[in-house]
Scaffold this active site. Sequence first.
Site, PDB file in Angstrom:
ATOM      1  N   CYS A   1       1.607 -11.051  20.790  1.00 30.29           N
ATOM      2  CA  CYS A   1      -0.357 -10.322  20.179  1.00 30.29           C
ATOM      3  C   CYS A   1       0.964 -11.256  18.544  1.00 30.29           C
ATOM      4  O   CYS A   1       1.130 -11.034  18.335  1.00 30.29           O
ATOM      5  CB  CYS A   1       0.203  -8.660  19.932  1.00 30.29           C
ATOM      6  SG  CYS A   1      -1.049  -8.572  18.506  1.00 30.29           S
TER       7      CYS A   1
ATOM      8  N   HIS B   1       0.676  -1.422   0.137  1.00 25.92           N
ATOM      9  CA  HIS B   1      -0.142  -0.035  -0.268  1.00 25.92           C
ATOM     10  C   HIS B   1       0.603   1.603   0.288  1.00 25.92           C
ATOM     11  O   HIS B   1       2.315   1.192  -0.266  1.00 25.92           O
ATOM     12  CB  HIS B   1      -0.997  -0.071   1.087  1.00 25.92           C
ATOM     13  CG  HIS B   1      -0.295   0.012   2.604  1.00 25.92           C
ATOM     14  ND1 HIS B   1       0.701   0.807   3.230  1.00 25.92           N
ATOM     15  CD2 HIS B   1      -0.699  -0.994   3.014  1.00 25.92           C
ATOM     16  CE1 HIS B   1       0.101   0.763   4.622  1.00 25.92           C
ATOM     17  NE2 HIS B   1       0.002  -0.658   4.470  1.00 25.92           N
TER      18      HIS B   1
ATOM     19  N   LYS C   1      -6.220  -3.413   6.692  1.00 25.40           N
ATOM     20  CA  LYS C   1      -6.906  -4.234   5.637  1.00 25.40           C
ATOM     21  C   LYS C   1      -8.458  -4.203   6.194  1.00 25.40           C
ATOM     22  O   LYS C   1      -9.117  -4.427   5.530  1.00 25.40           O
ATOM     23  CB  LYS C   1      -6.423  -5.793   5.817  1.00 25.40           C
ATOM     24  CG  LYS C   1      -5.501  -6.288   4.546  1.00 25.40           C
ATOM     25  CD  LYS C   1      -5.327  -7.187   4.037  1.00 25.40           C
ATOM     26  CE  LYS C   1      -4.816  -7.709   4.954  1.00 25.40           C
ATOM     27  NZ  LYS C   1      -4.443  -9.588   4.956  1.00 25.40           N
TER      28      LYS C   1
ATOM     29  N   HIS D   1       3.487   1.503   2.478  1.00 23.00           N
ATOM     30  CA  HIS D   1       4.814   0.930   1.620  1.00 23.00           C
ATOM     31  C   HIS D   1       5.610   1.367   0.675  1.00 23.00           C
ATOM     32  O   HIS D   1       6.766   1.678   0.392  1.00 23.00           O
ATOM     33  CB  HIS D   1       5.252  -0.503   1.561  1.00 23.00           C
ATOM     34  CG  HIS D   1       3.546  -1.609   2.378  1.00 23.00           C
ATOM     35  ND1 HIS D   1       2.556  -1.681   2.489  1.00 23.00           N
ATOM     36  CD2 HIS D   1       4.173  -2.029   4.138  1.00 23.00           C
ATOM     37  CE1 HIS D   1       2.735  -2.659   3.351  1.00 23.00           C
ATOM     38  NE2 HIS D   1       3.029  -2.632   4.055  1.00 23.00           N
TER      39      HIS D   1
ATOM     40  N   CYS E   1      -4.434  -5.549  22.600  1.00 27.51           N
ATOM     41  CA  CYS E   1      -3.355  -4.726  21.914  1.00 27.51           C
ATOM     42  C   CYS E   1      -4.041  -3.532  21.268  1.00 27.51           C
ATOM     43  O   CYS E   1      -4.911  -3.978  20.141  1.00 27.51           O
ATOM     44  CB  CYS E   1      -2.954  -6.102  20.638  1.00 27.51           C
ATOM     45  SG  CYS E   1      -1.791  -5.526  19.731  1.00 27.51           S
TER      46      CYS E   1
ATOM     47  N   CYS F   1       1.139  -8.293  15.845  1.00 26.01           N
ATOM     48  CA  CYS F   1       1.815  -7.921  16.384  1.00 26.01           C
ATOM     49  C   CYS F   1       3.266  -8.874  15.827  1.00 26.01           C
ATOM     50  O   CYS F   1       4.621  -8.341  16.031  1.00 26.01           O
ATOM     51  CB  CYS F   1       2.239  -7.162  17.231  1.00 26.01           C
ATOM     52  SG  CYS F   1       1.087  -5.545  17.731  1.00 26.01           S
TER      53      CYS F   1
ATOM     54  N   LYS G   1      -5.468   5.036  10.977  1.00 25.26           N
ATOM     55  CA  LYS G   1      -4.626   4.230  11.044  1.00 25.26           C
ATOM     56  C   LYS G   1      -4.686   3.135   8.786  1.00 25.26           C
ATOM     57  O   LYS G   1      -5.691   3.107   9.344  1.00 25.26           O
ATOM     58  CB  LYS G   1      -4.569   3.604  11.369  1.00 25.26           C
ATOM     59  CG  LYS G   1      -2.566   2.403  11.736  1.00 25.26           C
ATOM     60  CD  LYS G   1      -2.939   2.281  12.972  1.00 25.26           C
ATOM     61  CE  LYS G   1      -2.024   1.152  11.856  1.00 25.26           C
ATOM     62  NZ  LYS G   1      -1.122  -0.072  13.424  1.00 25.26           N
TER      63      LYS G   1
ATOM     64  N   HIS H   1      -4.615  -3.862  17.949  1.00 26.32           N
ATOM     65  CA  HIS H   1      -5.328  -5.249  16.608  1.00 26.32           C
ATOM     66  C   HIS H   1      -6.042  -5.147  16.863  1.00 26.32           C
ATOM     67  O   HIS H   1      -6.952  -6.343  17.335  1.00 26.32           O
ATOM     68  CB  HIS H   1      -4.153  -6.582  16.159  1.00 26.32           C
ATOM     69  CG  HIS H   1      -2.696  -6.321  16.019  1.00 26.32           C
ATOM     70  ND1 HIS H   1      -1.911  -5.712  16.505  1.00 26.32           N
ATOM     71  CD2 HIS H   1      -2.661  -6.064  14.539  1.00 26.32           C
ATOM     72  CE1 HIS H   1      -1.323  -5.251  15.393  1.00 26.32           C
ATOM     73  NE2 HIS H   1      -1.838  -6.009  14.267  1.00 26.32           N
TER      74      HIS H   1
HETATM   75  N1  MSP Z   1       8.124  -7.064   8.027  1.00 22.61           N
HETATM   76  C1  MSP Z   1       8.917  -5.382   9.080  1.00 22.61           C
HETATM   77  C2  MSP Z   1      10.114  -5.494   9.020  1.00 22.61           C
HETATM   78  C3  MSP Z   1      10.961  -6.479   8.928  1.00 22.61           C
HETATM   79  S1  MSP Z   1      12.871  -4.969   8.516  1.00 22.61           S
HETATM   80  C4  MSP Z   1      14.165  -6.299   8.886  1.00 22.61           C
HETATM   81  C5  MSP Z   1       7.564  -5.132   9.189  1.00 22.61           C
HETATM   82  N2  MSP Z   1       7.010  -4.745   7.984  1.00 22.61           N
HETATM   83  S2  MSP Z   1       5.596  -4.073   7.663  1.00 22.61           S
HETATM   84  O1  MSP Z   1       5.255  -4.667   5.680  1.00 22.61           O
HETATM   85  O2  MSP Z   1       4.707  -4.326   8.255  1.00 22.61           O
HETATM   86  O3  MSP Z   1       6.477  -2.676   7.205  1.00 22.61           O
HETATM   87  C6  MSP Z   1       6.545  -1.908   7.960  1.00 22.61           C
HETATM   88  C7  MSP Z   1       6.796  -0.286   7.619  1.00 22.61           C
HETATM   89  O4  MSP Z   1       6.508   0.190   6.054  1.00 22.61           O
HETATM   90  C8  MSP Z   1       6.928   0.783   8.203  1.00 22.61           C
HETATM   91  O5  MSP Z   1       7.875   0.812   9.054  1.00 22.61           O
HETATM   92  C9  MSP Z   1       7.432   2.105   7.069  1.00 22.61           C
HETATM   93  O6  MSP Z   1       8.316   1.538   6.557  1.00 22.61           O
HETATM   94  C10 MSP Z   1       6.266   1.424   5.982  1.00 22.61           C
HETATM   95  N3  MSP Z   1       4.850   1.948   6.148  1.00 22.61           N
HETATM   96  C11 MSP Z   1       4.099   0.893   6.359  1.00 22.61           C
HETATM   97  N4  MSP Z   1       2.629   1.531   6.763  1.00 22.61           N
HETATM   98  C12 MSP Z   1       3.334   2.845   6.572  1.00 22.61           C
HETATM   99  C13 MSP Z   1       2.214   4.378   6.506  1.00 22.61           C
HETATM  100  N5  MSP Z   1       1.220   4.029   7.225  1.00 22.61           N
HETATM  101  N6  MSP Z   1       3.215   5.169   6.835  1.00 22.61           N
HETATM  102  C14 MSP Z   1       4.012   5.365   6.762  1.00 22.61           C
HETATM  103  N7  MSP Z   1       5.249   4.176   6.289  1.00 22.61           N
HETATM  104  C15 MSP Z   1       4.519   2.692   6.557  1.00 22.61           C
HETATM  105  O7  MSP Z   1       7.275  -3.983  10.084  1.00 22.61           O
END
Ligand code: MSP
Length: 488
Positions: A138, A22, A310, A25, A155, A141, A307, A158
């Site tokens: 959790c 999304h 999904k 990311h 949590c 998380c 936030k 979630h």
């Molecule tokens: N798999 C772990 C990370 C492991 S790294 C060794 C994880 N994955 S995640 O898919 O949840 O990705 C989190 C990251 O995605 C955030 O730290 C950020 O870089 C990005 N983001 C996901 N949602 C976001 C927002 N709503 N806003 C900004 N960045 C976001 O955690």
Amino acid sequence: MVDKQKKFYITTPIYYVNDKPHIGHAYTTIVADVLARFYRSQIGEDNVYFLTGTDEHGAKVAEAAKKQGLEPQTFTDQVSETFKDAWKNLDISYNYFIRTTEEKHKEIVVDILDKLKDAKTPLGNAVIYEGDYHGLYCVGCEKFILESELVNGKCPDHNKEPEKLVEKNWFFKLADYLLRVKQAIESGELVIYPETRKNEVLGLINKQDLPDFSISRSKKSVPWGIDLPWDDSQKTYVWVDALSNYITALGYPDGKDFKKFWPADAQFLALDILKFHAVYWPAILMALDLPLPKLYIHGFFTLDGKKMSKTLGNVISPNELVEKYGSEVSKYLILSQFSFGSESDIRVEEFPNKYNADLVNGLGNLVNRVTNMVEQYLDGEIDHKNFKDNRVGSEEIKNLRFREALLTIWQLIQKDNVMIDENKPWLLVKDEANKDQVKKLLEELSSDLYIIANSLMPFMPHKAQEIINILTAKKIKKPESPLFARLK
Ligand code: MSP
């Protein structure tokens, strides 16, 4: 960041495959891409390494696979493709896309675990020890959660009650590293930017609320993961597996890329995973006797004040944006909406106006006007040997001020559009006596446009190249179709 350095290693978090890519990311991946393109132009292609990928083990992923009636591997194969597709659509220039289920990664993780198992902490204790874990876990998380973090017994992220777990785990002796991590942060050996996040991490360490963490989980509770090499009742805890990716991708410990590129010059992440990157990761690196990286934390943004998730169904796919605006404009719209590091709300409803104002009427119009006039008044002839590659916005990019870099470029665009409006070259050309003045004006405008295009290279490489091609052709011609079509 030092200018003269000969290498630059950039990473994004590896994203969980239980979710589709999304715009959150996408933001992290886009800033990494801009920085990678920028440094490639400064220190050469071979000296920049940009890593992204997917995090494919753990209970959360296994659960998501089960829901779809798929084997975890089949499921992760599918979802990691959707990340690759999204980055392809956005024209992301990563050097490597790592998957934690790939053989090379798994082998090196085993090697890392063995090394940790043999290592001693600075206080002479074993880095890894066996213990009983009593905790609340959790699944959402993918981590043990503290009593103090719960809201109404649930949590907060979630809205789910955590599970009570007692199990045999192997632990990492974090306690023996906390002081060193703190010192590393204070001395700047470990960079955490911005300052607010750095202080947050120091606060967390000072609070002494950071227990040793498990590096394994029993196979019974988490069957999907890397086997722990010395205990076959256990799987590697997904965060140890995941964090290792930053060095396994480079071929730790002997790989050529590892020797050249570690430590990372920019590890991007949002604050949701700050503790793992700013405390656990440096401690693991210290135990492996490796130098520490620079961590850059951007804001976690919401959509219409909520936030993105999904469950709420308010997820924006970067693919939808690319379909509507193309990859380069999508990146522009996302980066220009807020500054790196600030907590913000994404306002997609502002994108159409922003597109028309900045790209159609701003940049597109300037290109059109200048090239059209050069074609008509000067028979397309401008001596482009006088063009200079004086980029604007470079300092801002180096300081991660991507939005501000774009603003600087757009100030120049604005200045030039105003210059045209004020000088009215279409009136000037009516009098032969103004010939030199018109020529001078168009030379200045073309040369500015060249600067604008070069400055835009890290953000919009294709559009920038298109502009440069027009400007450096034998004869300048107005583009056949506008650079940015007006939205219908
Ligand atoms: N798999 C772990 C990370 C492991 S790294 C060794 C994880 N994955 S995640 O898919 O949840 O990705 C989190 C990251 O995605 C955030 O730290 C950020 O870089 C990005 N983001 C996901 N949602 C976001 C927002 N709503 N806003 C900004 N960045 C976001 O955690």
